[in-house]
Design a protein around this motif. Structure first.
Motif, PDB file in Angstrom:
ATOM      1  N   GLN A  80       0.794  -1.228   0.000  1.00  0.00           N
ATOM      2  CA  GLN A  80       0.000   0.000   0.000  1.00  0.00           C
ATOM      3  C   GLN A  80       0.827   1.279   0.000  1.00  0.00           C
ATOM      4  O   GLN A  80       0.314   2.326  -0.392  1.00  0.00           O
ATOM      5  N   THR A  81       2.082   1.225   0.422  1.00  0.00           N
ATOM      6  CA  THR A  81       2.877   2.439   0.577  1.00  0.00           C
ATOM      7  C   THR A  81       4.156   2.427  -0.241  1.00  0.00           C
ATOM      8  O   THR A  81       4.476   3.410  -0.906  1.00  0.00           O
ATOM      9  N   ARG A  82       4.907   1.336  -0.191  1.00  0.00           N
ATOM     10  CA  ARG A  82       6.217   1.287  -0.848  1.00  0.00           C
ATOM     11  C   ARG A  82       6.058   1.431  -2.351  1.00  0.00           C
ATOM     12  O   ARG A  82       5.263   0.738  -2.977  1.00  0.00           O
ATOM     13  N   ILE A  83       6.848   2.340  -2.946  1.00  0.00           N
ATOM     14  CA  ILE A  83       6.794   2.495  -4.397  1.00  0.00           C
ATOM     15  C   ILE A  83       7.750   1.508  -5.059  1.00  0.00           C
ATOM     16  O   ILE A  83       8.757   1.110  -4.471  1.00  0.00           O
ATOM     17  N   HIS A  84       7.404   1.110  -6.272  1.00  0.00           N
ATOM     18  CA  HIS A  84       8.178   0.116  -7.021  1.00  0.00           C
ATOM     19  C   HIS A  84       8.535   0.710  -8.386  1.00  0.00           C
ATOM     20  O   HIS A  84       7.648   1.167  -9.110  1.00  0.00           O
ATOM     21  N   SER A  85       9.787   0.689  -8.726  1.00  0.00           N
ATOM     22  CA  SER A  85      10.214   1.303  -9.988  1.00  0.00           C
ATOM     23  C   SER A  85       9.602   0.612 -11.201  1.00  0.00           C
ATOM     24  O   SER A  85       9.302   1.263 -12.196  1.00  0.00           O
ATOM     25  N   TYR A  89       6.828   3.743 -10.298  1.00  0.00           N
ATOM     26  CA  TYR A  89       7.005   4.387  -8.998  1.00  0.00           C
ATOM     27  C   TYR A  89       5.675   4.596  -8.270  1.00  0.00           C
ATOM     28  O   TYR A  89       5.448   5.618  -7.629  1.00  0.00           O
ATOM     29  N   LEU A  90       4.827   3.592  -8.383  1.00  0.00           N
ATOM     30  CA  LEU A  90       3.562   3.555  -7.659  1.00  0.00           C
ATOM     31  C   LEU A  90       3.619   2.416  -6.657  1.00  0.00           C
ATOM     32  O   LEU A  90       4.423   1.490  -6.793  1.00  0.00           O
ATOM     33  N   SER A  91       2.743   2.451  -5.670  1.00  0.00           N
ATOM     34  CA  SER A  91       2.595   1.295  -4.795  1.00  0.00           C
ATOM     35  C   SER A  91       1.792   0.244  -5.571  1.00  0.00           C
ATOM     36  O   SER A  91       1.070   0.590  -6.517  1.00  0.00           O
ATOM     37  N   PRO A  92       1.891  -1.025  -5.212  1.00  0.00           N
ATOM     38  CA  PRO A  92       1.104  -2.034  -5.924  1.00  0.00           C
ATOM     39  C   PRO A  92      -0.395  -1.738  -5.942  1.00  0.00           C
ATOM     40  O   PRO A  92      -1.055  -1.933  -6.961  1.00  0.00           O
ATOM     41  N   ILE A  93      -0.940  -1.247  -4.838  1.00  0.00           N
ATOM     42  CA  ILE A  93      -2.376  -0.982  -4.813  1.00  0.00           C
ATOM     43  C   ILE A  93      -2.733   0.167  -5.762  1.00  0.00           C
ATOM     44  O   ILE A  93      -3.748   0.113  -6.459  1.00  0.00           O
ATOM     45  N   ASP A  94      -1.877   1.197  -5.826  1.00  0.00           N
ATOM     46  CA  ASP A  94      -2.130   2.306  -6.742  1.00  0.00           C
ATOM     47  C   ASP A  94      -1.935   1.876  -8.198  1.00  0.00           C
ATOM     48  O   ASP A  94      -2.668   2.307  -9.088  1.00  0.00           O
ATOM     49  N   PHE A  95      -0.942   1.017  -8.432  1.00  0.00           N
ATOM     50  CA  PHE A  95      -0.736   0.525  -9.789  1.00  0.00           C
ATOM     51  C   PHE A  95      -1.933  -0.309 -10.243  1.00  0.00           C
ATOM     52  O   PHE A  95      -2.404  -0.177 -11.381  1.00  0.00           O
ATOM     53  N   HIS A  96      -2.428  -1.162  -9.371  1.00  0.00           N
ATOM     54  CA  HIS A  96      -3.582  -1.998  -9.735  1.00  0.00           C
ATOM     55  C   HIS A  96      -4.772  -1.121 -10.099  1.00  0.00           C
ATOM     56  O   HIS A  96      -5.459  -1.368 -11.094  1.00  0.00           O
ATOM     57  N   LYS A  97      -5.010  -0.092  -9.316  1.00  0.00           N
ATOM     58  CA  LYS A  97      -6.107   0.826  -9.604  1.00  0.00           C
ATOM     59  C   LYS A  97      -5.909   1.485 -10.971  1.00  0.00           C
ATOM     60  O   LYS A  97      -6.841   1.545 -11.775  1.00  0.00           O
ATOM     61  N   ALA A  98      -4.695   1.969 -11.245  1.00  0.00           N
ATOM     62  CA  ALA A  98      -4.405   2.599 -12.541  1.00  0.00           C
ATOM     63  C   ALA A  98      -4.526   1.596 -13.680  1.00  0.00           C
ATOM     64  O   ALA A  98      -5.013   1.926 -14.769  1.00  0.00           O
ATOM     65  N   HIS A  99      -4.108   0.360 -13.435  1.00  0.00           N
ATOM     66  CA  HIS A  99      -4.217  -0.683 -14.462  1.00  0.00           C
ATOM     67  C   HIS A  99      -5.681  -0.943 -14.809  1.00  0.00           C
ATOM     68  O   HIS A  99      -6.044  -1.029 -15.974  1.00  0.00           O
ATOM     69  N   VAL A 100      -6.525  -1.056 -13.800  1.00  0.00           N
ATOM     70  CA  VAL A 100      -7.950  -1.308 -14.024  1.00  0.00           C
ATOM     71  C   VAL A 100      -8.597  -0.120 -14.742  1.00  0.00           C
ATOM     72  O   VAL A 100      -9.376  -0.295 -15.675  1.00  0.00           O
ATOM     73  N   GLU A 101      -8.253   1.085 -14.306  1.00  0.00           N
ATOM     74  CA  GLU A 101      -8.894   2.281 -14.860  1.00  0.00           C
ATOM     75  C   GLU A 101      -8.377   2.674 -16.234  1.00  0.00           C
ATOM     76  O   GLU A 101      -9.139   3.147 -17.076  1.00  0.00           O
ATOM     77  N   THR A 102      -7.068   2.500 -16.483  1.00  0.00           N
ATOM     78  CA  THR A 102      -6.478   3.019 -17.724  1.00  0.00           C
ATOM     79  C   THR A 102      -5.756   1.982 -18.561  1.00  0.00           C
ATOM     80  O   THR A 102      -5.326   2.281 -19.665  1.00  0.00           O
ATOM     81  N   GLY A 103      -5.552   0.779 -18.016  1.00  0.00           N
ATOM     82  CA  GLY A 103      -4.795  -0.239 -18.740  1.00  0.00           C
ATOM     83  C   GLY A 103      -3.293  -0.093 -18.589  1.00  0.00           C
ATOM     84  O   GLY A 103      -2.525  -0.719 -19.316  1.00  0.00           O
ATOM     85  N   LEU A 104      -2.837   0.748 -17.652  1.00  0.00           N
ATOM     86  CA  LEU A 104      -1.411   0.947 -17.418  1.00  0.00           C
ATOM     87  C   LEU A 104      -0.725  -0.402 -17.245  1.00  0.00           C
ATOM     88  O   LEU A 104      -1.217  -1.277 -16.528  1.00  0.00           O
ATOM     89  N   GLN A 105       0.411  -0.567 -17.902  1.00  0.00           N
ATOM     90  CA  GLN A 105       1.171  -1.812 -17.851  1.00  0.00           C
ATOM     91  C   GLN A 105       2.482  -1.598 -17.108  1.00  0.00           C
ATOM     92  O   GLN A 105       3.021  -0.491 -17.096  1.00  0.00           O
ATOM     93  N   PRO A 106       3.025  -2.666 -16.502  1.00  0.00           N
ATOM     94  CA  PRO A 106       4.352  -2.533 -15.861  1.00  0.00           C
ATOM     95  C   PRO A 106       5.396  -2.200 -16.901  1.00  0.00           C
ATOM     96  O   PRO A 106       5.225  -2.468 -18.094  1.00  0.00           O
ATOM     97  N   LYS A 107       6.496  -1.636 -16.446  1.00  0.00           N
ATOM     98  CA  LYS A 107       7.611  -1.367 -17.338  1.00  0.00           C
ATOM     99  C   LYS A 107       8.186  -2.698 -17.811  1.00  0.00           C
ATOM    100  O   LYS A 107       8.168  -3.686 -17.083  1.00  0.00           O
ATOM    101  N   LYS A 108       8.687  -2.722 -19.017  1.00  0.00           N
ATOM    102  CA  LYS A 108       9.332  -3.924 -19.541  1.00  0.00           C
ATOM    103  C   LYS A 108      10.682  -4.083 -18.840  1.00  0.00           C
ATOM    104  O   LYS A 108      11.432  -3.137 -18.676  1.00  0.00           O
ATOM    105  N   THR A 109      10.964  -5.305 -18.409  1.00  0.00           N
ATOM    106  CA  THR A 109      12.231  -5.596 -17.775  1.00  0.00           C
ATOM    107  C   THR A 109      12.966  -6.634 -18.594  1.00  0.00           C
ATOM    108  O   THR A 109      12.362  -7.469 -19.259  1.00  0.00           O
TER     109      THR A 109
END
Length: 112
Positions: A80-85, A89-109
């Protein structure tokens, strides 16, 4: 929404009948990484290292409840708090919300 998935290596604790029965009882899908593909477990190994460095190596638990509460607090902070590059640079919970709302994808590694 599908069943939660747990991905593990092929350690003896994960190939036991007891573990498989627990997964079935809890309605968790169990997937194993193929043998001799250590790079497929890199993310969880990285998490275990962070857990060890950030929490476990700094604590000496006197009882189970204290250990459980410490791990619960760490998991809440991590998700819920720690950001992940790798997730912009979002927390997992914020990334999940953005993914559901906008389709945001993780960075390619690139794994090497």
């Amino acid at each position: 929404m599908g069943r939660p998935v747990i991905c593990s290596d092929n350690g003896s604790q994960f190939i036991s009948h007891v573990f498989e029965e627990a997964c079935e009882e809890l309605q968790i899908q169990h997937e194993r990484i193929p043998p001799r593909t250590q790079n497929m477990s890199a993310h969880i190994e990285s998490f275990h290292r962070l857990l060890e460095d950030d929490s476990l190596s700094k604590m000496e638990f006197e009882h189970y409840v204290q250990a459980y509460e410490t791990m619960d607090n760490y998991m809440r902070w991590y998700n819920q708090t720690r950001i992940h590059s790798s997730i912009h640079y979002l927390s997992p919970i914020d990334f999940h919300k953005a993914h559901v709302e906008t389709g945001l994808q993780p960075k390619k590694t690139i794994l090497v």
